[in-house]
Design a protein around this motif. Structure first.
Motif, PDB file in Angstrom:
ATOM      1  N   TYR A  35       0.794  -1.231   0.000  1.00  0.00           N
ATOM      2  CA  TYR A  35       0.000   0.000   0.000  1.00  0.00           C
ATOM      3  C   TYR A  35       0.824   1.279   0.000  1.00  0.00           C
ATOM      4  CZ  TYR A  35      -3.993  -3.002   0.918  1.00  0.00           C
ATOM      5  OH  TYR A  35      -4.970  -3.961   0.809  1.00  0.00           O
ATOM      6  N   LEU A  36       2.073   1.200   0.454  1.00  0.00           N
ATOM      7  CA  LEU A  36       2.861   2.434   0.613  1.00  0.00           C
ATOM      8  C   LEU A  36       4.237   2.302  -0.030  1.00  0.00           C
ATOM      9  CD1 LEU A  36       1.858   3.143   4.320  1.00  0.00           C
ATOM     10  CD2 LEU A  36       1.036   4.341   2.290  1.00  0.00           C
ATOM     11  N   TRP A  37       4.318   1.515  -1.083  1.00  0.00           N
ATOM     12  CA  TRP A  37       5.571   1.422  -1.826  1.00  0.00           C
ATOM     13  C   TRP A  37       5.903   2.799  -2.402  1.00  0.00           C
ATOM     14  CZ3 TRP A  37       9.103  -2.321  -2.106  1.00  0.00           C
ATOM     15  CH2 TRP A  37      10.085  -2.259  -3.083  1.00  0.00           C
ATOM     16  N   GLY A  38       7.147   3.193  -2.307  1.00  0.00           N
ATOM     17  CA  GLY A  38       7.539   4.504  -2.818  1.00  0.00           C
ATOM     18  C   GLY A  38       7.172   5.639  -1.891  1.00  0.00           C
ATOM     19  N   HIS A  39       7.042   5.349  -0.606  1.00  0.00           N
ATOM     20  CA  HIS A  39       6.713   6.384   0.381  1.00  0.00           C
ATOM     21  C   HIS A  39       7.719   7.524   0.356  1.00  0.00           C
ATOM     22  CE1 HIS A  39      10.019   5.460   3.239  1.00  0.00           C
ATOM     23  NE2 HIS A  39      10.014   4.345   2.547  1.00  0.00           N
ATOM     24  N   ASN A  40       8.926   7.229  -0.106  1.00  0.00           N
ATOM     25  CA  ASN A  40      10.017   8.214  -0.133  1.00  0.00           C
ATOM     26  C   ASN A  40      10.149   8.893  -1.490  1.00  0.00           C
ATOM     27  OD1 ASN A  40      10.843   6.027  -1.593  1.00  0.00           O
ATOM     28  ND2 ASN A  40      12.717   5.631  -0.423  1.00  0.00           N
ATOM     29  N   GLY A  41       9.182   8.654  -2.365  1.00  0.00           N
ATOM     30  CA  GLY A  41       9.227   9.269  -3.687  1.00  0.00           C
ATOM     31  C   GLY A  41       9.985   8.473  -4.715  1.00  0.00           C
ATOM     32  N   GLN A  42      10.509   7.300  -4.341  1.00  0.00           N
ATOM     33  CA  GLN A  42      11.261   6.462  -5.267  1.00  0.00           C
ATOM     34  C   GLN A  42      10.556   5.114  -5.420  1.00  0.00           C
ATOM     35  OE1 GLN A  42      15.607   6.459  -4.592  1.00  0.00           O
ATOM     36  NE2 GLN A  42      15.212   7.883  -2.906  1.00  0.00           N
ATOM     37  N   THR A  43      10.522   4.600  -6.629  1.00  0.00           N
ATOM     38  CA  THR A  43       9.807   3.349  -6.865  1.00  0.00           C
ATOM     39  C   THR A  43      10.608   2.320  -7.629  1.00  0.00           C
ATOM     40  OG1 THR A  43       8.846   4.201  -8.926  1.00  0.00           O
ATOM     41  CG2 THR A  43       7.583   4.553  -6.896  1.00  0.00           C
ATOM     42  N   TYR A  44      11.718   2.698  -8.234  1.00  0.00           N
ATOM     43  CA  TYR A  44      12.429   1.767  -9.108  1.00  0.00           C
ATOM     44  C   TYR A  44      13.126   0.673  -8.300  1.00  0.00           C
ATOM     45  CZ  TYR A  44      15.685  -0.133 -12.503  1.00  0.00           C
ATOM     46  OH  TYR A  44      16.395  -0.980 -13.309  1.00  0.00           O
ATOM     47  N   GLY A  45      13.048  -0.565  -8.802  1.00  0.00           N
ATOM     48  CA  GLY A  45      13.710  -1.671  -8.116  1.00  0.00           C
ATOM     49  C   GLY A  45      13.197  -1.816  -6.703  1.00  0.00           C
ATOM     50  N   VAL A  46      14.117  -1.763  -5.729  1.00  0.00           N
ATOM     51  CA  VAL A  46      13.699  -1.879  -4.332  1.00  0.00           C
ATOM     52  C   VAL A  46      13.845  -0.551  -3.595  1.00  0.00           C
ATOM     53  CG1 VAL A  46      14.241  -4.330  -4.251  1.00  0.00           C
ATOM     54  CG2 VAL A  46      15.982  -2.674  -3.586  1.00  0.00           C
ATOM     55  N   THR A  47      14.013   0.536  -4.336  1.00  0.00           N
ATOM     56  CA  THR A  47      14.226   1.832  -3.679  1.00  0.00           C
ATOM     57  C   THR A  47      12.998   2.314  -2.923  1.00  0.00           C
ATOM     58  OG1 THR A  47      13.577   3.024  -5.696  1.00  0.00           O
ATOM     59  CG2 THR A  47      15.917   2.534  -5.410  1.00  0.00           C
ATOM     60  N   GLY A  48      11.840   1.792  -3.255  1.00  0.00           N
ATOM     61  CA  GLY A  48      10.619   2.225  -2.572  1.00  0.00           C
ATOM     62  C   GLY A  48      10.297   1.447  -1.325  1.00  0.00           C
ATOM     63  N   ASN A  49      11.200   0.542  -0.920  1.00  0.00           N
ATOM     64  CA  ASN A  49      10.959  -0.276   0.262  1.00  0.00           C
ATOM     65  C   ASN A  49      11.010   0.568   1.535  1.00  0.00           C
ATOM     66  OD1 ASN A  49      10.668  -2.673   1.820  1.00  0.00           O
ATOM     67  ND2 ASN A  49      12.862  -2.674   2.198  1.00  0.00           N
ATOM     68  N   TYR A  50      10.201   0.179   2.515  1.00  0.00           N
ATOM     69  CA  TYR A  50      10.183   0.863   3.810  1.00  0.00           C
ATOM     70  C   TYR A  50      10.806  -0.038   4.858  1.00  0.00           C
ATOM     71  CZ  TYR A  50       8.501   3.082   8.084  1.00  0.00           C
ATOM     72  OH  TYR A  50       8.428   3.684   9.318  1.00  0.00           O
ATOM     73  N   VAL A  51      11.794   0.454   5.564  1.00  0.00           N
ATOM     74  CA  VAL A  51      12.427  -0.252   6.676  1.00  0.00           C
ATOM     75  C   VAL A  51      12.179   0.565   7.932  1.00  0.00           C
ATOM     76  CG1 VAL A  51      14.600  -1.058   7.679  1.00  0.00           C
ATOM     77  CG2 VAL A  51      14.190  -1.301   5.221  1.00  0.00           C
ATOM     78  N   GLY A  52      11.619  -0.074   8.949  1.00  0.00           N
ATOM     79  CA  GLY A  52      11.328   0.637  10.185  1.00  0.00           C
ATOM     80  C   GLY A  52      10.012   0.195  10.790  1.00  0.00           C
ATOM     81  N   VAL A  53       9.365   1.114  11.518  1.00  0.00           N
ATOM     82  CA  VAL A  53       8.166   0.800  12.302  1.00  0.00           C
ATOM     83  C   VAL A  53       6.912   1.291  11.584  1.00  0.00           C
ATOM     84  CG1 VAL A  53       6.957   1.263  14.475  1.00  0.00           C
ATOM     85  CG2 VAL A  53       9.429   0.834  14.481  1.00  0.00           C
ATOM     86  N   SER A  54       5.899   0.455  11.591  1.00  0.00           N
ATOM     87  CA  SER A  54       4.577   0.832  11.091  1.00  0.00           C
ATOM     88  C   SER A  54       3.522   0.303  12.052  1.00  0.00           C
ATOM     89  CB  SER A  54       4.347   0.282   9.681  1.00  0.00           C
ATOM     90  OG  SER A  54       4.451  -1.133   9.681  1.00  0.00           O
ATOM     91  N   TRP A  55       2.350   0.891  12.004  1.00  0.00           N
ATOM     92  CA  TRP A  55       1.253   0.481  12.870  1.00  0.00           C
ATOM     93  C   TRP A  55       0.071   0.005  12.025  1.00  0.00           C
ATOM     94  CZ3 TRP A  55       1.286   0.633  18.287  1.00  0.00           C
ATOM     95  CH2 TRP A  55       2.399   1.246  18.868  1.00  0.00           C
ATOM     96  N   PHE A  56      -0.487  -1.154  12.403  1.00  0.00           N
ATOM     97  CA  PHE A  56      -1.702  -1.685  11.797  1.00  0.00           C
ATOM     98  C   PHE A  56      -2.781  -1.637  12.884  1.00  0.00           C
ATOM     99  CE2 PHE A  56       1.489  -2.926   8.922  1.00  0.00           C
ATOM    100  CZ  PHE A  56       0.928  -3.361   7.741  1.00  0.00           C
ATOM    101  N   HIS A  57      -3.910  -1.017  12.585  1.00  0.00           N
ATOM    102  CA  HIS A  57      -4.823  -0.599  13.642  1.00  0.00           C
ATOM    103  C   HIS A  57      -6.272  -0.832  13.219  1.00  0.00           C
ATOM    104  CE1 HIS A  57      -7.092   2.848  15.624  1.00  0.00           C
ATOM    105  NE2 HIS A  57      -6.601   2.209  16.655  1.00  0.00           N
ATOM    106  N   THR A  58      -7.093  -1.353  14.159  1.00  0.00           N
ATOM    107  CA  THR A  58      -8.525  -1.523  13.906  1.00  0.00           C
ATOM    108  C   THR A  58      -9.281  -1.516  15.224  1.00  0.00           C
ATOM    109  OG1 THR A  58     -10.129  -2.809  12.620  1.00  0.00           O
ATOM    110  CG2 THR A  58      -8.662  -4.056  14.055  1.00  0.00           C
TER     111      THR A  58
END
Length: 621
Positions: free
Chosen positions: A90-113
């Protein structure tokens, strides 16, 4: 929960009984289809945290709320998410980059319901069943830390009886940490997390399995294992019973019913009116032989549904009557399924999937099994990564054998020499992952071989023997091999231990008898020069006293059907997730080339040119 093993019969003598506990059927709320939100916590600290292995004392785990407070979850990055799900979907390219694996997110995220818990669940045992997360999950209920789990891509349960509020809306939040991971074929690259080594695995972060909220009585069925036997029409049903009352021994009826899957016809039933379940719990074992059972095979995948009921608590387990083994036929070792020889035709599946990257939808799982069957295969390998349970479900239904390995199950000896990293932590972690995989998958009739390592270039160490022994105790009914690709074939070579294996219902470690050789570099297809005589040809082996397993033979590949991939991505509405934009750009380049260079008369579409390319060529491996 500790258990006491009992083979039939009842405990007896001088015990305190309680038979007045309220009876209520097991109830399940599926949380996967709830609306979840995903919030990136990009300022969260995680790199040098202390890590905890199960069983985890939650009181010793630091409480880490969202950075800046819980209000962070009021402004999520993505809403209306269903599980399984990853940040990369859902949030690939969060950093403005999408090519290859540059859009990967490393770190903390929250899933909430939020979920409404029925008022009549008051006083019952309430458990959250988690199919899988990656990598680490810290679970909060009503903003209180209730669970911590680090063993990625495996199932676990959390007792929420003290934390959920029946009759009210309850808030559930997963703090997910994705510290590392790969997007390629390697599972030998061990990653560090602070002062710890972690097993390599695919680099996606999220809640990667299904979630269920379950209510039961406090005396309940914890697990059911259907153990196939060498008589293929016989099984041994092993039921683990648990008791969460205040130290009381409880009497409850225990019943078994087996039905044909699909028709519902009852083929077996048994009932014990009074079974004692002590405070330590109990394992009850029941042998069942059906002389007219329809056997499970690749051609005829006959399945049965087992219903085990303790009091009013019922658990269903699907299984098949079958037996897979190696037989010695006049000095020639051969595979047999249900007493008939079978030659395995298999391929490897890397465990990367469209959209979320790591967890196949039911549709994708079904398509994989159908594709393998259409290609004439009778087996697939979960390769360098733990398998997905819905893939095994469809393999059971359609008739396809499976070979499974946990992935990343390495022994990085060279990294441990100076003692600066937590070696005990590493081995405890990988053992727990293997144990969870086996417990989850051991009743699937399609699963026939466990393998611990892929192309490991070292002899087994003490920890490897211990791990194999542990896994074989959990499931003694299957073949277990130390390594896939275990060297050349001479009998007395120094690396003979690469062939280490265990056979069904046999605790003997064998160093000879299983020869698995990889030729991944090719050639990609057959050449006449490969055959120079009946005893001189490519892949010739005269070791009839071994199973000869040609793994990863040829590494052939086919061009991707870019136009079909593009159509499916656009129709799905998921054209911005992991890999999607790369495929769309790839298609655009070919489409533009054909039109700009005037080749559309010869190749009217991108798909036309890809279907015109020869299907076999040596892969760059």
């Amino acid at each position: 929960m500790k258990t006491i093993r009992v083979l039939l019969g009842l405990l007896g003598g001088g015990l305190l009984y309680s038979t007045s506990l309220p009876a209520a059927k097991r109830e399940v709320i599926g949380l996967s289809e709830y609306s979840w939100s995903i919030t990136l916590d990009q300022k969260a600290e995680w790199r040098n945290e202390k890590l905890f292995l199960p069983p985890t004392d939650i009181s010793q785990v630091p409480v880490r709320i969202p950075t800046g407070g819980w209000k962070l979850l009021d402004t999520p990055n993505k809403t209306e998410v269903h599980l399984p799900a990853t940040v990369e979907e859902y949030l690939w390219g969060h950093n403005g980059q999408t090519y290859g694996v540059t859009g990967n997110y490393v770190g903390v995220s929250w899933f909430h319901t939020k979920v409404n818990v029925p008022a009549d669940w008051e006083g019952r045992r309430m458990v959250l069943k988690v199919g899988a997360v990656r990598f680490r999950a810290e679970i909060f209920v009503n903003r209180k830390l209730v669970a911590y789990d680090l063993v990625n891509s495996t199932p676990f349960e959390v007792d929420l009886s003290e934390y959920l509020l029946p009759g009210r809306k309850n808030e559930i939040a997963f703090r997910i940490t994705d510290p590392n991971g790969n997007f390629n074929w390697k599972d030998s690259q061990v990653y560090t997390w602070g002062e710890y080594f972690t097993n390599p695995s695919h680099g996606f972060g999220g809640v990667t399995g299904k979630l269920d909220l379950i209510a039961t009585d406090k005396v309940y069925i914890e697990d059911v294992f259907v153990k196939n036997q060498s008589n293929p029409r016989k099984v041994e049903i092993e039921v683990t019973l648990s008791n969460d009352t205040d130290g009381q021994t409880v009497q409850k009826p225990l019943s078994f019913e087996i039905k044909e899957h699909g028709t519902g016809r009852v083929v077996y039933s048994k009932r014990l009116d009074k079974l004692e379940v002590a405070k330590e719990g109990r394992i009850y074992t029941l042998p069942v032989t059906l002389s007219d059972a329809k056997l499970w095979s690749v051609e005829h995948p006959n399945l049965y549904d087992l219903f085990v009921t303790l009091g009013d608590d019922t658990v269903q387990k699907r299984f098949g009557f079958r037996w897979f083994e190696v037989r010695d036929v006049k000095g020639d070792r051969q595979f047999y399924l249900n007493g008939k020889r079978i030659v395995l035709r298999t391929s490897i599946s890397w465990g990367f999937w469209p959209y979320n990257g790591i967890a196949p939808s039911d549709e994708m799982a079904l398509r994989q099994i159908k594709a393998a069957k259409d290609l004439g295969l009778n087996m697939l390998n979960f390769h360098r990564t733990i398998g997905s349970e819905n893939v095994l479900d469809y393999a059971d239904e359609l008739g396809l054998l499976y070979f499974e390995e946990p992935g990343g199950n390495q022994y990085p000896v060279s990294l441990f020499h100076d003692g600066s990293y937590q070696t005990d932590f590493y081995f405890a972690y990988r053992n727990e992952k293997l144990a969870r995989m086996i417990r989850r998958d051991r009743s699937h009739p399609s699963l026939v071989i466990y393998n611990l390592h892929n192309e490991r270039g070292a002899d087994p160490q003490r920890q490897d023997y211990e791990q194999m022994r542990m896994g074989h105790q959990l499931d003694p009914t299957r073949i277990m091999t130390y390594n896939s690709c275990n060297g050349e074939n001479p009998e007395n070579e120094s690396n003979a231990h690469f062939k280490l294996h265990l056979m069904p219902n046999d605790t003997t470690f064998y160093d000879y008898g299983w020869y698995d050789r990889h030729h991944a570099g090719g050639p990609g297809c057959y050449h006449d020069k490969l055959y120079m005589g009946k005893d001189n040809y490519h892949r010739f082996s005269n070791h009839k006293d071994e199973i000869v397993y040609w793994g990863e033979d040829g590494a052939i590949g086919t061009p991707p059907r870019l136009e079909l991939i593009r159509e499916e991505l656009l129709a799905s509405g998921k054209s911005s997730n992991w890999e999607a934009e790369d495929y769309l750009r790839w298609y655009d380049v070919y489409d533009r080339f054909l039109k700009e260079k005037g080749f559309t008369d010869a190749f009217p579409s991108v798909d036309y040119i890809f279907r015109s390319i020869p299907v076999h060529f040596p892969a760059a491996y």
